[in-house]
Design an enzyme around this catalytic site. Structure first.
Site, PDB file in Angstrom:
ATOM      1  N   LEU A 529       0.885  -1.333   0.037  1.00  0.00           N
ATOM      2  CA  LEU A 529       0.062   0.019  -0.075  1.00  0.00           C
ATOM      3  C   LEU A 529       0.949   1.153  -0.089  1.00  0.00           C
ATOM      4  CD1 LEU A 529      -2.570  -0.940   2.724  1.00  0.00           C
ATOM      5  CD2 LEU A 529      -3.121  -0.831   0.201  1.00  0.00           C
ATOM      6  N   GLY A 532       6.458   3.847   4.775  1.00  0.00           N
ATOM      7  CA  GLY A 532       6.514   5.039   5.852  1.00  0.00           C
ATOM      8  C   GLY A 532       7.894   5.097   6.123  1.00  0.00           C
ATOM      9  N   GLY A 533       8.171   5.931   7.192  1.00  0.00           N
ATOM     10  CA  GLY A 533       9.438   5.931   7.786  1.00  0.00           C
ATOM     11  C   GLY A 533       9.765   4.532   8.363  1.00  0.00           C
ATOM     12  N   PHE A 534       8.967   3.825   8.844  1.00  0.00           N
ATOM     13  CA  PHE A 534       9.278   2.369   9.559  1.00  0.00           C
ATOM     14  C   PHE A 534       9.302   1.289   8.823  1.00  0.00           C
ATOM     15  CE2 PHE A 534       8.181   5.257  13.426  1.00  0.00           C
ATOM     16  CZ  PHE A 534       9.322   5.454  13.771  1.00  0.00           C
ATOM     17  N   GLY A 535       8.605   1.463   7.610  1.00  0.00           N
ATOM     18  CA  GLY A 535       8.698   0.198   6.699  1.00  0.00           C
ATOM     19  C   GLY A 535       7.519   0.345   5.948  1.00  0.00           C
ATOM     20  N   PRO A 536       7.430  -0.817   5.113  1.00  0.00           N
ATOM     21  CA  PRO A 536       6.328  -1.082   4.045  1.00  0.00           C
ATOM     22  C   PRO A 536       4.959  -1.390   4.681  1.00  0.00           C
ATOM     23  CG  PRO A 536       7.742  -2.850   3.951  1.00  0.00           C
ATOM     24  CD  PRO A 536       8.537  -2.044   4.825  1.00  0.00           C
ATOM     25  N   VAL A 537       3.851  -1.064   3.976  1.00  0.00           N
ATOM     26  CA  VAL A 537       2.631  -1.373   4.539  1.00  0.00           C
ATOM     27  C   VAL A 537       1.913  -2.204   3.400  1.00  0.00           C
ATOM     28  CG1 VAL A 537       0.506  -0.411   5.380  1.00  0.00           C
ATOM     29  CG2 VAL A 537       2.591   0.779   5.955  1.00  0.00           C
ATOM     30  N   ASP A 647       3.844  13.453  15.873  1.00  0.00           N
ATOM     31  CA  ASP A 647       4.212  13.199  14.431  1.00  0.00           C
ATOM     32  C   ASP A 647       3.031  13.701  13.582  1.00  0.00           C
ATOM     33  OD1 ASP A 647       5.916  13.075  12.262  1.00  0.00           O
ATOM     34  OD2 ASP A 647       6.024  11.038  12.387  1.00  0.00           O
TER      35      ASP A 647
END
Ligand code: AMP
Length: 841
Positions: A529, A532-537, A647
């Site tokens: 989808l 983001g900053g922390f990884g894929p969704v 954030d």
């Protein structure tokens, strides 16, 4: 004789014994045979089907066929020699040594053959009648169904059974479809066929055809079955199977797995000699068939009966009418029934910017022969795709499965449209700008009259529901408060052990890596989808619910502590404007968060995208601003915890299917004590452009840091511009400076996004700019608190003090390099992505 040879001999005796008994009339349970003569039959293992010779109805001919057992009257499922009947009882079917099944008559003439053959040694050839109704020739040493040498399921007649495939092989060009019997007495191919639309790139649907003429159209495929009639959603017995549409480079076919082929019942689909498609269930205890779905049933099922752009409605008289925005093409015709000329547009299209789409609900979607299908597209993207192509006449999402998306785009006339009394689908038809505004204004007038009548009824109902809700809420509150207070807080297990965790007031389920991997199709690229900053969704389906899985990448910098923080924090928070955490997975190196799926993704994908921003009109934007403010109020004050998000930005506002905003991404959130107003950190986290000065410079954060970010967000929503990349030809101010400049000149309305210029509420825009500017004040104490923000946006009271010059008026780069004492932000992170430098908690 050694031990192995003894075993081999014993096995061959057993095989021989079974072959002998299998050729005896109705006594076999193995259903394996080498030959059968007329008068003998083979029964499948669980006595569902029988193979042998039969005579249909009043005919005198004999046929080799398979029929259902447990029926009061014989129901044939498959016939071998449809076109070459035997005229006496002399027929014998044999399996030869090459794997060919042949049917010979009394004079030894082959009148039917499977034309199958296989070469090789060590092949134990057998013919077997399976319990599915499939007659197969196979190597008895191999159990894999892919290795059948021949199977009757590849040659359907008038009956479709679960496990068969209907479709087309693009390599061989072979099409597999159903053909009716000529009559009840004659199984030779009749006039009717049930064929699938199997053209690469075209969307699947089914036609009942009489010779080469389409009589009825069933479809399109809705993710579960072929839509047709009003039974679009699965009921207890319809459809009696789970349908799969398999599309690959080489072939395209429809197949099913039955829900009803149990020890008590069996399902079949057939095309009758007079062209009806019937789906029926056989209940073994009653020995009778019950038809659960039949087509065609009424006038509107006649293909294209109302002509192009006509719409058939069986509840109307005449049945045919024109779609809104269209009129009868041939005015000499007294009614459009039977008028193949159909309808034409009342106002021609000019492909101008005001052209749009009118939603027709509860429809049978038009013939997809001239439609194009795009996978994995949200409805809004589908609208954009259609709008951007002047020849696109309509669009729809054909998929009715939960969260199912996809986009059908029609080019050219819309044919074979009908209205269903229930369970139809939404169709969006392109209309001229003036046509749309006429239709909208007349519908507003109508609504006004209807609303007047319904308001008084609604008032009474609402009052009683409020009283009832108040009473229930009071009772529940007592119970849940006791529940919450009595339970100790837990931290997460480090490994996947238990099945669920109770965190504060919310239960969050723990899933295994295998479960999440299966749900997302092994984290396939098609299901991704965003990132983001922390990884894929990834998108997925877990326990029937559509989900979004955030897979924290190892390089994300989000360690176990932050992960736990997000789970614990969001698990305790439940509000309509916060995204809901459904579960999590922690196994080995993997850490994943499982959220409810938001079909419209994040706010930034609309706001800052030139082709999509016009889809967010002013009322929607204002509703989003208000929703975010309410979500913040809950975080800052109304929840049991006091949470600072830290954030807040357009990328962290997700939009559900109704475009309601939900705050997401709690990886950086901090809980602060009830009486604590401010906290301190050694490292600043957040996203440039949204961070207030006291936080950037002194590391001080409080709920007012979120208020600052909210102010930036409001100004971005109004203007459709990013604060950080804002440029103006007349000055160097950032978005905040520009907004303040306009405010001082009494021109706040000029901040509004250019694509909204035609329609917006000036007072709401002015109010939003005012609130936005108050929120981005330099001094924390000059910024309003969250209840005040919500109150101002709700129109409560007048707007307080005039805003002063906002913080970070000058370009941020100057401020960062000169004033910050903290290890702020590395320049490599200046791209709108959340900074992953996080401090320990
Ligand atoms: P995040 O890591 O939260 O910034 O998410 C990255 C991107 O993934 C977002 O910008 C969205 O496009 C998408 N996304 C995140 N969460 C969801 C969700 N719950 N439903 C749908 N899309 C999501």
């Amino acid at each position: 004789m050694d031990h192995i040879n003894q075993t081999k001999l014993l096995l061959s005796y057993i095989t021989f014994f079974f072959l002998v008994i299998s050729t005896c009339r109705s006594s076999d349970t193995i259903a394996v045979f080498q030959n059968i003569s007329d008068g003998e039959t083979i029964v499948s293992a669980n006595a569902r089907f029988e193979l042998g010779f039969f005579t249909p109805g009043n005919s005198k001919n004999r046929y080799l066929g398979i029929w259902f057992m447990n029926t009061s009257s014989q129901t044939v499922a498959w016939v071998a020699n449809r076109e070459t009947p035997l005229t006496d009882n002399s027929g014998v079917v044999k399996l030869d040594s090459q794997g060919n099944l042949t049917l010979v008559n009394g004079s030894g003439k082959v009148i039917w053959s499977s034309n199958s053959s296989v070469y090789g040694s060590n092949i134990n050839l057998v013919a077997q009648l399976l319990d599915t109704g499939n007659l197969v020739v196979k190597n008895g040493n191999i159990t894999n169904s892919d290795s059948y040498i021949w199977q009757s399921f590849d040659y359907p007649g008038d009956t479709f059974l679960s496990g068969m495939k209907l479709g087309k092989n693009f390599i061989t060009g072979k099409e597999t479809y159903m053909t009716s019997w000529r009559s009840d007495d004659d199984p030779s191919p009749g006039e009717y066929t049930l064929k699938f639309l199997m053209v690469k790139g075209k969307y699947q649907q089914v036609y009942i055809m009489r010779s080469s003429v389409i009589e009825t159209r069933i479809g399109p495929f809705n993710g579960i079955s072929f839509s047709g009639r009003s039974l679009l959603t699965p009921g207890p017995s319809y459809p009696p199977y789970v349908g799969y549409m398999i599309v690959s480079q080489n072939e395209m076919y429809f197949t099913t797995v039955s829900k009803y082929n149990t020890s008590t019942s069996f399902a079949r689909t057939m095309i009758t000699p007079n062209g009806k498609r019937e789906i029926s269930l056989l209940e073994f205890s009653k020995r009778e068939w019950t038809t659960i779905n039949s087509l065609p049933v009424d006038y509107c099922d006649n293909y294209g009966v109302c002509g192009p752009y006509g719409s058939c409605n069986i509840a109307n008289s005449p049945y045919c009418g024109c779609l809104k925005g269209f009129e009868q093409k041939n005015s000499n015709e007294t009614s459009v029934d039977n008028a193949t000329s159909g309808c034409k547009r009342s106002i021609a299209l000019d492909c101008g910017p005001g052209e749009g789409f009118l939603n027709f609900s509860s429809m049978k979607l038009p013939d997809t022969a001239n439609a194009v299908y795009k996978n994995n597209m949200s409805l809004l993207d589908c609208e954009v795709a259609c709008k951007n192509n002047c020849s696109c006449t309509a669009y729809a999402n054909p998929n009715i499965t939960p969260g199912g998306n996809g986009c059908l785009l029609w080019f050219g006339d819309l044919i074979d449209v009908r209205v269903y009394p229930q369970n139809g689908q939404d169709l969006y038809v392109r209309l001229a700008a003036s046509e749309l505004s006429d239709l909208k204004s007349s519908s507003h007038k109508k609504k006004g009259v209807i609303m007047g009548v319904s308001l008084s009824v609604a008032a009474v109902l609402t009052l009683s529901s409020i009283l009832l809700a108040f009473y229930i809420r009071k009772k529940w509150k007592k119970r849940s408060d006791a529940d919450i207070e009595g339970r100790p807080e837990k931290s997460l297990d480090k490994d996947y052990k238990s099945s669920s965790h109770q965190m504060g007031s919310a239960a969050v389920q723990l899933f295994s890596l295998l479960e999440v991997s299966q749900a997302t199709d092994d984290f396939s690229a098609d299901n991704k989808l965003g990132e983001g900053g922390f990884g894929p969704v990834y998108k997925g389906v877990l326990e029937g619910q559509v989900i979004a899985v955030k897979r924290l990448s190892k390089s994300s910098g989000q360690g176990l502590v932050e992960f736990e923080n997000e789970v614990i924090c969001i698990a305790k928070l439940q509000h309509r404007n916060l995204v809901k955490l459904l579960g999590y997975c922690i196994q080995g190196d993997e850490k994943m968060l499982i959220y409810e799926y938001m079909p419209n993704k994040s706010l930034d994908s609309f706001l800052f995208d030139e082709s999509r921003k016009s889809l967010l009109d002013w009322p929607q934007r204002y509703h989003i601003i208000q929703g975010i403010a309410r979500g913040l109020l809950y975080l800052h004050q109304d929840s049991r915890l006091k949470v600072v998000h830290r954030d807040l930005k357009a990328g962290n506002i997700l939009l559900d299917r109704h475009m309601h905003p939900k705050i997401s991404d709690f990886g950086l959130a901090r809980m602060i004590k009830e009486d604590e107003n401010e906290s301190n950190t050694k490292r600043v986290v957040g996203t440039l452009g949204y961070i207030p000065p006291e936080y950037a410079i002194d590391g001080l954060y409080s709920v007012k840091s979120d208020i600052y970010s909210f102010g930036v967000l409001v100004l971005e929503i109004v203007s459709g511009k990013k604060n950080r990349s804002f440029v103006h030809e007349d000055h160097d101010d950032n978005l905040l400076g520009h907004a303040w400049r306009l405010y001082k000149q009494g021109r706040s309305v000029d901040l509004v996004d250019e694509c909204l210029r035609a329609s917006y509420s000036a007072s709401e825009v002015v109010q939003s700019v005012h609130v936005g500017l108050l929120c981005v004040q330099h001094r924390v104490e000059d910024r309003p608190n969250t209840p005040t923000v919500v109150g101002m946006l709700g129109g409560e009271g007048s707007l307080p003090s005039s805003p002063k010059k906002p913080a970070f008026f000058a370009p941020e780069s100057e401020i960062n390099s000169t004033t910050s004492n903290l290890p702020l932000l590395s320049s490599s992170s200046f791209n709108g992505i959340t900074l992953s430098q996080v401090d320990g908690r």
